[in-house]
Design a protein around this motif. Sequence first.
Motif, PDB file in Angstrom:
ATOM      1  N   GLY A 171       0.868  -1.353   0.017  1.00 22.30           N
ATOM      2  CA  GLY A 171      -0.098   0.099   0.034  1.00 22.30           C
ATOM      3  C   GLY A 171       1.085   1.449  -0.025  1.00 22.30           C
ATOM      4  N   GLN A 172       0.208   2.513   0.240  1.00 29.41           N
ATOM      5  CA  GLN A 172       1.080   3.507   0.191  1.00 29.41           C
ATOM      6  C   GLN A 172       1.938   3.681   1.195  1.00 29.41           C
ATOM      7  OE1 GLN A 172      -1.845   6.753   0.067  1.00 29.41           O
ATOM      8  NE2 GLN A 172      -2.388   6.490  -2.342  1.00 29.41           N
ATOM      9  N   ALA A 173       1.599   3.291   2.397  1.00 32.06           N
ATOM     10  CA  ALA A 173       2.398   3.478   3.579  1.00 32.06           C
ATOM     11  C   ALA A 173       3.666   2.563   3.344  1.00 32.06           C
ATOM     12  CB  ALA A 173       1.833   3.111   4.977  1.00 32.06           C
ATOM     13  N   ASP A 174       3.482   1.199   2.822  1.00 34.54           N
ATOM     14  CA  ASP A 174       4.744   0.534   2.513  1.00 34.54           C
ATOM     15  C   ASP A 174       5.507   1.010   1.531  1.00 34.54           C
ATOM     16  OD1 ASP A 174       3.377  -1.769   4.268  1.00 34.54           O
ATOM     17  OD2 ASP A 174       2.278  -2.120   2.746  1.00 34.54           O
ATOM     18  N   MET A 175       4.944   1.576   0.514  1.00 35.88           N
ATOM     19  CA  MET A 175       5.801   2.078  -0.578  1.00 35.88           C
ATOM     20  C   MET A 175       6.658   3.525   0.263  1.00 35.88           C
ATOM     21  SD  MET A 175       5.499   0.380  -3.366  1.00 35.88           S
ATOM     22  CE  MET A 175       6.530   1.457  -4.184  1.00 35.88           C
ATOM     23  N   ALA A 176       5.934   3.945   0.972  1.00 36.94           N
ATOM     24  CA  ALA A 176       6.677   5.323   1.568  1.00 36.94           C
ATOM     25  C   ALA A 176       7.838   4.770   2.294  1.00 36.94           C
ATOM     26  CB  ALA A 176       5.750   6.183   2.356  1.00 36.94           C
ATOM     27  N   ARG A 177       7.643   3.644   3.260  1.00 33.06           N
ATOM     28  CA  ARG A 177       8.936   2.907   3.864  1.00 33.06           C
ATOM     29  C   ARG A 177       9.681   2.577   3.061  1.00 33.06           C
ATOM     30  NH1 ARG A 177       4.443   1.513   7.629  1.00 33.06           N
ATOM     31  NH2 ARG A 177       4.144  -0.535   6.258  1.00 33.06           N
ATOM     32  N   VAL A 178       9.524   1.891   1.807  1.00 34.76           N
ATOM     33  CA  VAL A 178      10.561   1.435   0.935  1.00 34.76           C
ATOM     34  C   VAL A 178      11.609   2.839   0.097  1.00 34.76           C
ATOM     35  CG1 VAL A 178      10.952   0.516  -1.209  1.00 34.76           C
ATOM     36  CG2 VAL A 178       9.618  -0.683   0.463  1.00 34.76           C
ATOM     37  N   THR A 179      10.654   3.790   0.103  1.00 34.82           N
ATOM     38  CA  THR A 179      11.341   4.849  -0.419  1.00 34.82           C
ATOM     39  C   THR A 179      12.324   5.590   0.526  1.00 34.82           C
ATOM     40  OG1 THR A 179       9.549   5.205  -2.003  1.00 34.82           O
ATOM     41  CG2 THR A 179      11.167   7.227  -1.455  1.00 34.82           C
TER      42      THR A 179
END
Length: 211
Positions: free
Chosen positions: A44-52
């Motif tokens: 999700g968006q939160a997961d993608m933010a953590r990866v970034t």
Amino acid sequence: MLDPRAHVRWCVIFFSLKVLLMNISAGLYFVTLQPLLVHHFEFGQADMARVTLFYCGLAIIPPLVMAGLANRISSRTMMVWGGFLKFGGMVLYAVPLGNLWVLLVGYVLLLKGAIFVLTATITLFTQLVGRRCTPGMVGLLACMYAIGMAVGAVVGGNTLLPLYNEWIFVVFSAGAALSALMVVVPPWYQRLDPNAPLLHLLSGESPPPAR
């Protein structure tokens, strides 16, 4: 006797081809990360933010490592290491294990290896060509980098995603493998030595004293 024009022409062709091959493969894989994380691993968006955030946090490491190695190893050696690091990241990224952490570690190696190999490639090129190096030559290498990434991205988005988690996904790293192996072919590896006496004669400098 080494012909200066032939030497410069060889360097331009060799390095341009090397950069192009490596980055076609890199572009193929770069463009697949976000779709794979979203559609295959259901990020999700939160997961993608953590990866970034994770990748951004690692951004400081390659410059520090390169600064520490700059006076210890040659540009040729760093280019070899960087090329195989980048290629190894592609293979790890592409192996059909279906494991998120393997995918992410492979992407990190691919991303950070790119910094090593590109910097070392341009540095070595300017050392080999010497005073005959022009902004246009360096610009050509930058163009080959951009063209390779663009071609890989255009092809990869439509071609690679359906092939993820299959062994054929690894085959698309062949360009990077060829690029990395070009440097270690014995005759070419010797020709890439910036301390060769003939190259000092081309640059108008005195060759290093014999030991």
